[in-house]
Design a protein around this motif. Structure first.
Motif, PDB file in Angstrom:
ATOM      1  N   MET A 297      20.129  41.042  35.462  1.00  0.00           N
ATOM      2  CA  MET A 297      20.927  42.182  34.989  1.00  0.00           C
ATOM      3  C   MET A 297      22.311  41.604  34.690  1.00  0.00           C
ATOM      4  SD  MET A 297      19.853  45.114  37.716  1.00  0.00           S
ATOM      5  CE  MET A 297      20.785  46.462  37.013  1.00  0.00           C
ATOM      6  N   TYR A 298      22.572  41.414  33.414  1.00  0.00           N
ATOM      7  CA  TYR A 298      23.852  40.810  33.025  1.00  0.00           C
ATOM      8  C   TYR A 298      24.764  41.954  32.604  1.00  0.00           C
ATOM      9  CZ  TYR A 298      26.375  38.914  28.793  1.00  0.00           C
ATOM     10  OH  TYR A 298      27.240  38.645  27.771  1.00  0.00           O
ATOM     11  N   ALA A 299      25.790  42.185  33.453  1.00  0.00           N
ATOM     12  CA  ALA A 299      26.716  43.285  33.168  1.00  0.00           C
ATOM     13  C   ALA A 299      27.868  42.783  32.320  1.00  0.00           C
ATOM     14  CB  ALA A 299      27.245  43.849  34.486  1.00  0.00           C
ATOM     15  N   GLY A 300      28.066  43.423  31.154  1.00  0.00           N
ATOM     16  CA  GLY A 300      29.255  43.186  30.339  1.00  0.00           C
ATOM     17  C   GLY A 300      30.288  44.183  30.827  1.00  0.00           C
ATOM     18  N   LEU A 301      31.319  43.690  31.504  1.00  0.00           N
ATOM     19  CA  LEU A 301      32.300  44.573  32.160  1.00  0.00           C
ATOM     20  C   LEU A 301      33.675  44.410  31.541  1.00  0.00           C
ATOM     21  CD1 LEU A 301      31.118  43.693  35.769  1.00  0.00           C
ATOM     22  CD2 LEU A 301      30.655  45.850  34.595  1.00  0.00           C
ATOM     23  N   ILE A 302      34.549  45.362  31.808  1.00  0.00           N
ATOM     24  CA  ILE A 302      35.931  45.257  31.342  1.00  0.00           C
ATOM     25  C   ILE A 302      36.853  45.762  32.451  1.00  0.00           C
ATOM     26  CG2 ILE A 302      35.762  47.496  30.104  1.00  0.00           C
ATOM     27  CD1 ILE A 302      37.713  46.304  28.009  1.00  0.00           C
ATOM     28  N   LYS A 303      37.914  45.000  32.719  1.00  0.00           N
ATOM     29  CA  LYS A 303      38.901  45.463  33.704  1.00  0.00           C
ATOM     30  C   LYS A 303      39.939  46.291  32.958  1.00  0.00           C
ATOM     31  CE  LYS A 303      42.245  44.014  37.155  1.00  0.00           C
ATOM     32  NZ  LYS A 303      42.538  43.121  38.243  1.00  0.00           N
ATOM     33  N   THR A 304      40.082  47.547  33.324  1.00  0.00           N
ATOM     34  CA  THR A 304      41.016  48.447  32.641  1.00  0.00           C
ATOM     35  C   THR A 304      42.026  48.981  33.659  1.00  0.00           C
ATOM     36  OG1 THR A 304      39.878  50.530  33.107  1.00  0.00           O
ATOM     37  CG2 THR A 304      39.046  49.264  31.229  1.00  0.00           C
TER      38      THR A 304
END
Ligand code: GLY
Length: 460
Positions: A297-304
């Motif tokens: 499970m490869y999560a494409g994440l963003i720190k906002t």
């Protein structure tokens, strides 16, 4: 699935079968640099015997394989015949295409275990609407504001777009990472956003409209047996084709990871939040479908400013991100695969070296829109500490040729990012041909830009 083993009246879990049953036959499907790296990592286990099913003759994978077969990922009959012939202990599926074609379902019918989800669970990647709805239904943090529209309710999309300050348009289906359009980058006005939604609906059943998130993106590749989720070190990829984040979106031009298993703009709690979201999603997948998700499970994440948000899930390792983490893996990868198959992942401690990595992709001139195909390349002596992974290349009798997509990945591994970048850059010089790469990936200048951007986002 293998049974428990009784030796001297003691019951052993199947994880130890690697050591008791001689060779472990593994079928690897895929032919990119990611799969070359997967093959290398699996082959570190001396008892592994690799068989590969590829689209083109990747010399890196072939040199590590006992045998191989060339064929399309949509040709399930060919994959079935090959699997019948070699009778693997398990299969490892590299790219999303065979997963979305149902190759794991096919193998399951043949009683062959696989690292990779079934077609219905691969929806986590292939259907953006499935994943967004899953997070919403199970009240899992990470969703941006979003709406899902089809031909019947598309007229309501106009109002939805009006209500967002800026938006992102995502076709509901596989697009090879190139169908997502972002306001400000790919289009300017709300009218253009609406027009693109209509265009998407000509070829896809639905379109997902999301609020545009501001922040720094990162990839958190996780291993799961459907119950336990384990994260590998975070990586940052670079999607734009040219230096300074200019040009079109690509499959990924290169990536880096840090020796402390964080990124320069991330804190430990950010990575923990990404893992927490993914663990909850794995639990939700089981509740929703009754099936355990086994694989990546490869999560494409963003720190906002509002915390960690989910951009998307992929049902496979990242390319290039796999190359930043697998070479650092200290735990036997075949053992990890066995624990995934036997749902014993909680019993194994997965360790990674505390090293920094920088990966730079050499791609054909003209990539991604007008790639030069069938151009000869020459690979010379690779510098010490560097690794080369072959991607979409074809080995012919008279040499190595480009196929149009990314050609070779150059990886530097060192104690610091600065050193890893220099090694990767040096490695690019060992390959000659009509190719280019992004010289700025992993450099102090570009990483400084990322850190400053994050500071601005957090202070707004
Ligand atoms: N690095 C982007 C991807 O693997 O999808």
């Amino acid at each position: 699935m293998a049974n428990n083993l009784k030796i001297n009246n003691k019951l052993y879990k199947p994880i130890i079968l690697t050591y008791y049953c001689g060779f472990m036959k593994i079928l690897l499907i895929g032919n990119g640099a990611r799969e070359h790296c997967i093959a290398e990592t699996l082959k570190k286990n001396k008892q592994s015997m690799l068989y590969s099913y590829l689209k083109s003759k990747n010399p890196g994978i072939i040199s590590l394989s006992k045998d191989f077969e060339i064929g399309d990922y949509s040709d399930l009959n060919k994959i079935k015949s090959y699997a019948q012939k070699i009778k693997p202990d398990f299969a490892f599926i590299g790219p999303e295409e065979p997963l979305s074609n149902g190759v794991v379902d096919l193998l399951k019918e043949m009683k062959i275990d696989a690292i990779g989800p079934t077609k219905s669970l691969a929806k986590l990647e292939t259907s953006k609407s499935f994943t967004r709805n899953l997070l919403r239904k199970y009240k899992i943090n990470g969703n941006p504001e979003f709406g899902i529209f089809n031909k019947k309710n598309i007229s309501e999309a106009k109002k939805f777009i009006e209500g967002l300050s800026q938006c992102v348009i995502k076709p509901d289906g596989l697009t090879g990472g190139k169908g997502v359009k972002v306001q400000g980058d790919h289009f300017r006005t709300k009218k253009e956003a609406f027009d693109y939604c209509n265009e998407v609906l000509q070829s896809h059943p639905a379109v997902v409209i999301e609020e545009k998130l501001e922040g720094e993106e990162f990839s958190l590749q996780c291993l799961t047996d459907g119950k336990t989720v384990a994260a590998m070190p975070p990586v940052q990829d670079h999607k734009r084709a040219f230096v300074g984040d200019k040009g079109s979106n690509t499959g990924g031009m290169g990536s880096y990871s840090c020796e402390n298993h964080l990124l320069p703009f991330l804190e430990k709690k950010d990575v923990e939040e990404g893992l927490k979201i993914t663990q909850k999603v794995a639990n939700a997948v089981y509740k929703e479908t009754g099936e355990f998700y086994r694989g990546i499970m490869y999560a494409g994440l963003i720190k906002t400013k509002n915390g960690i948000k989910l951009l998307e899930y992929n049902a496979r390792l990242g390319d290039p991100e796999a190359m930043n983490v697998l070479p650092l893996m200290e735990t036997d990868f075949v053992d990890i695969c066995n624990t995934i198959i036997n749902q014993q992942l909680h019993k194994i401690k997965i360790k990674f070296k505390n090293k920094a990595t920088v990966c730079k992709y050499l791609v054909p001139k003209g990539y991604p829109e007008k790639s030069l195909k069938n151009e000869k390349m020459n690979v010379g002596k690779v510098p010490q500490n560097a690794k080369l992974y072959y991607a979409s290349v074809e080995q012919k009798e008279n040499g190595l040729y480009t196929t149009g997509s990314r050609a070779v990945a150059c990886l530097g591994i060192a104690d610091t990012l600065e050193k890893a970048e220099k090694i990767a850059e040096e490695a690019t010089k060992s390959i000659k041909g009509k190719l280019f790469h992004r010289k700025d990936i992993g450099t102090k200048k570009l990483i400084g830009k990322r850190i400053r951007h994050m500071k601005i986002v957090l202070s707004e």
